[in-house]
Write an enzyme that holds these catalytic residues in place. Structure first.
Site, PDB file in Angstrom:
ATOM      1  N   CYS A  49      -2.691   9.156  -0.976  1.00 59.49           N
ATOM      2  CA  CYS A  49      -4.004   8.875  -1.558  1.00 59.49           C
ATOM      3  C   CYS A  49      -4.204   9.794  -2.756  1.00 59.49           C
ATOM      4  O   CYS A  49      -4.204  11.020  -2.595  1.00 59.49           O
ATOM      5  CB  CYS A  49      -5.127   9.091  -0.546  1.00 59.49           C
ATOM      6  SG  CYS A  49      -6.771   8.800  -1.243  1.00 59.49           S
ATOM      7  N   HIS A  55      -7.188   0.879   9.869  1.00 58.85           N
ATOM      8  CA  HIS A  55      -6.246   1.296   8.821  1.00 58.85           C
ATOM      9  C   HIS A  55      -6.424   2.805   8.662  1.00 58.85           C
ATOM     10  O   HIS A  55      -7.304   3.267   7.932  1.00 58.85           O
ATOM     11  CB  HIS A  55      -6.565   0.561   7.518  1.00 58.85           C
ATOM     12  CG  HIS A  55      -5.611   0.842   6.401  1.00 58.85           C
ATOM     13  ND1 HIS A  55      -4.717  -0.094   5.934  1.00 58.85           N
ATOM     14  CD2 HIS A  55      -5.403   1.949   5.647  1.00 58.85           C
ATOM     15  CE1 HIS A  55      -4.012   0.419   4.935  1.00 58.85           C
ATOM     16  NE2 HIS A  55      -4.421   1.666   4.740  1.00 58.85           N
ATOM     17  N   ASP A  84       0.822  -1.206   0.000  1.00 57.36           N
ATOM     18  CA  ASP A  84       0.000   0.000   0.000  1.00 57.36           C
ATOM     19  C   ASP A  84       0.856   1.257   0.000  1.00 57.36           C
ATOM     20  O   ASP A  84       0.482   2.279  -0.570  1.00 57.36           O
ATOM     21  CB  ASP A  84      -0.919  -0.010   1.232  1.00 57.36           C
ATOM     22  CG  ASP A  84      -1.968   1.081   1.185  1.00 57.36           C
ATOM     23  OD1 ASP A  84      -2.453   1.393   0.085  1.00 57.36           O
ATOM     24  OD2 ASP A  84      -2.305   1.629   2.244  1.00 57.36           O
ATOM     25  N   HIS A 118      -5.236   6.702   7.796  1.00 61.41           N
ATOM     26  CA  HIS A 118      -4.355   7.632   7.118  1.00 61.41           C
ATOM     27  C   HIS A 118      -4.296   8.915   7.946  1.00 61.41           C
ATOM     28  O   HIS A 118      -5.214   9.224   8.696  1.00 61.41           O
ATOM     29  CB  HIS A 118      -4.851   7.909   5.703  1.00 61.41           C
ATOM     30  CG  HIS A 118      -4.559   6.794   4.747  1.00 61.41           C
ATOM     31  ND1 HIS A 118      -4.326   6.997   3.408  1.00 61.41           N
ATOM     32  CD2 HIS A 118      -4.456   5.456   4.936  1.00 61.41           C
ATOM     33  CE1 HIS A 118      -4.084   5.839   2.814  1.00 61.41           C
ATOM     34  NE2 HIS A 118      -4.175   4.882   3.721  1.00 61.41           N
TER      35      HIS A 118
END
Length: 358
Positions: free
Chosen positions: A283, A249, A48, A251
């Protein structure tokens, strides 16, 4: 020989020293009551993280990154993705990474090691299964919690994306592969705005019912705060998906990832956290977004909060973050990593000064 560090002694050491140097080696905690609180850290940097970096690094560097992370104590390290190299060129060498003799040696040495890979659909799984067996014991799949993000990312509705995953789960089960599910944009969507917690819970339950052993809830654009996680985790539990089957998860777009993580594990019962070494990643739907929360920052926050994790060589992991940041030609995104580097440099300067006096 490293002395075992308990949460109580760790807090005392930090209070005395005002520095994280005592985190250099975190040893397993033997108490069964502490074991029940232990947080599993899933390292997502090699997948990722790298897939959202502009630079494309070599297979050898990717393999070395995984090696260094495992040597630092991590035992679940996402190692790549079987997606179209046309759309994600950073993941084009995943097959070569998995077949590396160096990773084979790691698997032999560390029997508890898991190197999951992402497969977006049955075609991706077929690509994995065309390789020699036993390269990984786990795959990951993803679904959006919002219709807008699903259309933009997968060109289909949420329901259609879940339907497309049914053969993936069947085939994985037949081949003895565990499946982990990701749900994206659980706390906010760049296209639809606020996402209803009940919708997140619906998707999480669908993945669990398909056979996912764990569902990772992704705050993809990093807008989450503890109150929002209360609502999302509560809705999942109402749908029959308990916190112990969920992962956070986060950010860190707005600097709230660590607050959310500490809340999830200390108040909501979540026992798994995803993070990325040196905060690799980002992102594409959030201009200027910092992306994944740094593994180093998560480990420091958990340990200093008396929340046990797995076996971790903390200082070594900080140096991994420095190394991969240099390889990518980017700034280290870990605040803790930069602080540790500054401390090492200061201590080295002191030693040199003392030598000069002799």
């Amino acid at each position: 020989m490293h002395r075992a560090i308990t949460p109580r002694s760790l807090r005392a050491q930090l209070a005395r020293a005002h520095a994280p140097q005592h985190l250099a080696q975190l040893r397993p905690l033997s108490s069964s009551s502490l074991d029940s609180r232990r947080v599993k850290v899933v390292e997502v940097g090699p997948r990722d993280g790298l897939q959202n970096e502009k630079a494309v690094i070599s297979t050898d560097v990717k393999v070395e990154l995984i090696e260094r992370l495992v040597k630092g104590g991590l035992r679940c390290v996402e190692s790549g993705s079987f997606v179209s190299p046309k759309w994600v060129p950073q993941m084009a060498s995943t097959a070569d990474v998995l077949q590396s003799s160096r990773l084979s040696a790691l698997r032999s040495t560390h029997k508890d090691l898991s190197l999951p890979v992402l497969v977006p659909n049955i075609k991706g799984l077929d690509s994995l299964l065309a390789l020699p067996p036993n390269l990984t014991d786990e795959i990951a799949v993803f679904v959006s919690a919002s219709e807008g993000f699903s259309r933009a990312n997968l060109n289909c509705s949420v329901a259609e994306s879940l339907s497309r995953l049914e053969p993936v789960f069947r085939t994985a089960r037949d081949r003895g592969l565990k499946v982990r599910g990701y749900v994206s944009v659980v706390l906010g969507c760049p296209f639809d705005g606020r996402v209803e917690p009940q919708q997140v819970a619906h998707v999480a339950k669908a993945l669990r019912d398909l056979g996912a052993y764990e569902v990772s809830l992704g705050d993809t654009i990093g807008v989450g705060v503890p109150r929002g996680w209360d609502e999302v985790v509560g809705a999942c539990e109402q749908q029959g998906v308990p916190a112990r089957q969920l992962a956070a998860h986060c950010h860190d777009t707005y600097g709230t990832a660590l607050a959310s993580i500490l809340h999830c594990v200390s108040q909501l019962g979540i026992r798994t956290v995803d993070s990325s070494i040196a905060a690799l990643g980002g992102c594409p739907y959030s201009p200027g977004a910092t992306g994944n929360v740094a593994t180093e920052d998560v480990l420091y926050a958990l340990s200093a909060s008396e929340i046990p994790t797995t076996v971790l060589a903390f200082d070594e992991l900080c140096q991994v973050g420095e190394w991969i940041s240099a390889e990518l030609g980017r700034e280290n995104g870990s605040r803790v990593g930069k602080a540790m580097k500054g401390r090492r440099e200061r201590d080295a300067a002191k030693r040199e000064k003392q030598k000069a006096k002799l």
